[in-house]
Design an enzyme around this catalytic site. Structure first.
Site, PDB file in Angstrom:
ATOM      1  N   THR A   8     -48.070  56.221  97.646  1.00  9.11           N
ATOM      2  CA  THR A   8     -47.437  55.112  98.356  1.00  9.11           C
ATOM      3  C   THR A   8     -47.843  53.768  97.770  1.00  9.11           C
ATOM      4  O   THR A   8     -48.816  53.655  97.038  1.00  9.11           O
ATOM      5  CB  THR A   8     -47.837  55.103  99.851  1.00  9.11           C
ATOM      6  OG1 THR A   8     -49.232  54.802  99.935  1.00  9.11           O
ATOM      7  CG2 THR A   8     -47.566  56.432 100.519  1.00  9.11           C
ATOM      8  N   CYS A   9     -47.089  52.747  98.151  1.00  6.43           N
ATOM      9  CA  CYS A   9     -47.394  51.371  97.758  1.00  6.43           C
ATOM     10  C   CYS A   9     -48.461  50.779  98.654  1.00  6.43           C
ATOM     11  O   CYS A   9     -48.465  49.569  98.902  1.00  6.43           O
ATOM     12  CB  CYS A   9     -46.134  50.522  97.856  1.00  6.43           C
ATOM     13  SG  CYS A   9     -45.053  50.706  96.457  1.00  6.43           S
ATOM     14  N   ASP A  10     -49.339  51.594  99.191  1.00  6.22           N
ATOM     15  CA  ASP A  10     -50.384  51.096 100.061  1.00  6.22           C
ATOM     16  C   ASP A  10     -51.699  51.191  99.322  1.00  6.22           C
ATOM     17  O   ASP A  10     -52.086  52.262  98.874  1.00  6.22           O
ATOM     18  CB  ASP A  10     -50.431  51.926 101.337  1.00  6.22           C
ATOM     19  CG  ASP A  10     -51.282  51.259 102.394  1.00  6.22           C
ATOM     20  OD1 ASP A  10     -52.473  50.990 102.127  1.00  6.22           O
ATOM     21  OD2 ASP A  10     -50.757  50.971 103.473  1.00  6.22           O
TER      22      ASP A  10
END
Lengths: 376, 376
Positions: A323-325
């Site tokens: 994820t883009c986290d």
């Protein structure tokens, strides 16, 4: 990893990460618990893995169920358990959920304070309650917080309050910490439980049950003791603290029942370095903290990871999710050793992932679907 | 909290926690960004809140979209965005997902290493790529990890590699850290970006774009600067480092676009003490870390909480969620001050919860359903 799982994965055609759980392993685990603690009732902690097939198997084997919510109670009943085999083991319950559980026939409730006792007394009159006490959790890989339970000194008052309000003050519960590798960890808590039994008896209240909780480990990277060793150690402690007035006992295995029955298959999405000089590679999988591996938080649980390159030389890697986290990093403080020849597109197998994975998965974070699960 | 949300909650009849998001606030936020940074294209970070109504509103206002997965690309397109307004901003992409995005018309991709460049060159020939660089994130309430980006010294090689493989080396991106309260935080990264522009130019590659990322804050408990201040500071830094050769610019607000548009309504399930002497009370809500408040991990984000008792005396409380998971505790190291007269059954409002809540929610942990969301 079992031959059945290997066979299933060989024939799988769907895309994306998945968890495959082998019911034969769950069956073996159930029998191991039943054998190691023959006088103890097993309440499977549904939250560890509520797959209907798992619940149905355990119901057919005679297991009881420890539930955290009305939805879990309904799942246990749907799987074939009768309500007398269901415990509403969450100490934090809405009064209307207690009422609903009572309507469904559940008569066993956890409490850890007077306010919760009062809710149970109003919504489930006459039910059995056990009081959870705090326990230090030393020796656990994932020691519990102080979220559940009261200090042992308060438990007698809580149980007396239940007794006065017409409930059956049934016993004491505790939890020695998740993934507990010290078989002696139950001893101190059993000493406290026995003291509460005595204090209650002095007030004319005769407790009958000790809920030994969970904490039974799954083998991840480190070796863990066999279930038999836990059974023996617990029996010795029970004898030491209760003598010949042995209480009824309950255990609530979750991880210990299903953890080693499941394997996650994932794909390597990217391998990179942050600078030309970096010695640590970054390996990004298509599953991460928000896709089912939530228990890697604080790098608590280190899962065994198998690749087709095992046996060759390894290098330290930071392992991260897709994820883009930026918090979606599994192992960084203590990098994970992975084969030098690992490549983008390779499949990896993450073992010991039958518990606390599928339901922890985020509903759709970053557009990624929740972890798919197959029970075979 | 807006009058529309208050009105909606007054009339709501469903049970359980929910998040209500007011589109009027999102519209205001979009206009504030467009006004503060008039020459900058806004790419809304879909992951912050992918509700179809939010995407449709922003598409109609002219926003572009920063996406993390094929599913998010499809959502942006379904909401009315044309593919030239979509960036595949995740630096970690499966090659088949890049191919799918390319098929859907997307021509703008993030990279941070040569391996990712090679995937894009194969699956999206001729596309535009920007290279993400690491940035120290000082001043951010949630500084990012090193998960995304390479050191600035490596970016020129990555972009040159893209250029050689037939891609358009389009620019540089960075992220100054989530909930960034220092309006000057962009300056250092813009200095690095400008150096990369120069180095690339020396190699005959003419970059055109700087992606300024997100980091624009939502007001939680502490005051944050207005969007205008960010616009001014960024413009000054751009002028300082790029002179009269100003690049195209992009911003990717997520939290700053939707965070203050949403409010979670939750119920107090239990209030207790762990011992008679405890000065800190435990307050358990029907939402927690696994039900949507994942950003309370490490107590990073402290949400404002409103109750009907506000104004009266307060006491320190540990705030925890409803699950049987001992990690499901939001604020403990730094207890949260809540009214002495708060009672079991009270509703509380958790403000600033429009971003990073609904999709973080676990799919069914402990049997609890994912966070319900209403967009009004």
């Amino acid at each position: 990893m079992t031959a059945r799982i290997r066979e299933f994965l060989r024939n799988r055609r769907d895309d994306g990460p998945c968890m495959v759980l082998d019911l034969d392993v769950v069956r073996d685990n159930y029998h191991a618990f039943a054998h190691a603690l023959p006088d103890t009732r097993v309440f499977y902690a549904v939250k560890a893995n509520p797959a209907p097939e798992v619940l149905a198997l355990l119901a057919s084997l005679g297991s009881c169920f420890d539930t955290a919510s009305v939805a879990e109670i309904e799942m246990a009943l749907a799987a074939g358990a009768t309500p007398d085999r269901v415990s509403f083991g969450n100490t934090i319950k809405k009064e209307r959920d207690i009422a609903r559980a009572f309507e469904l026939g559940v008569r066993l409730f956890a409490v850890d304070c007077k306010a919760e006792v009062e809710k149970v007394a109003r919504a489930a009159p006459g039910a059995q309650v056990f009081c959870r006490i705090l326990c230090d959790g030393a020796g656990a890989e994932w020691p519990l917080s102080r979220k559940f339970g009261c200090v042992p000194e308060m438990a007698t008052d809580v149980l007396e309050h239940a007794h006065r309000l017409g409930l059956e003050a049934y016993g004491v519960s505790f939890h020695v910490g998740s993934q507990q590798r010290n078989t002696g960890a139950w001893d101190q808590a059993l000493a406290s439980a026995s003291a509460i039994f005595r204090e209650c008896a002095e007030r004319g209240i005769h407790l009958r049950m000790v809920n030994l909780g969970g904490g039974f480990p799954t083998k991840y990277l480190k070796k863990v003791p066999e279930v038999e060793s836990y059974g023996e150690a617990i029996f010795r402690s029970l004898s030491r603290h209760f003598g010949n007035r042995m209480p009824e006992t309950i255990i609530e295995p979750g991880r210990g029942m299903v953890g080693n029955a499941g394997v996650i298959e994932s794909e390597v999405v990217l391998i990179s370095r942050k600078s030309e000089e970096d010695e640590v590679r970054w390996v990004y999988l298509d599953i991460g903290k928000f896709g089912g591996l939530a228990e890697t938080m604080d790098e608590a649980i280190r899962y065994p990871i198998r690749t087709r390159h095992d046996g060759g030389p390894k290098t330290p890697c930071v392992l991260a999710g897709p994820t883009c986290d930026s918090a979606d990093v599994m192992y960084e403080k203590e990098p994970y050793l992975l084969p030098v020849s690992l490549q983008i597109g390779d499949k990896v197998l993450i073992e010991g992932t039958g518990a606390y994975t599928t339901t922890y998965s985020a509903v759709a974070f970053n557009g990624f679907p929740p972890l798919r699960s197959y029970v075979i």
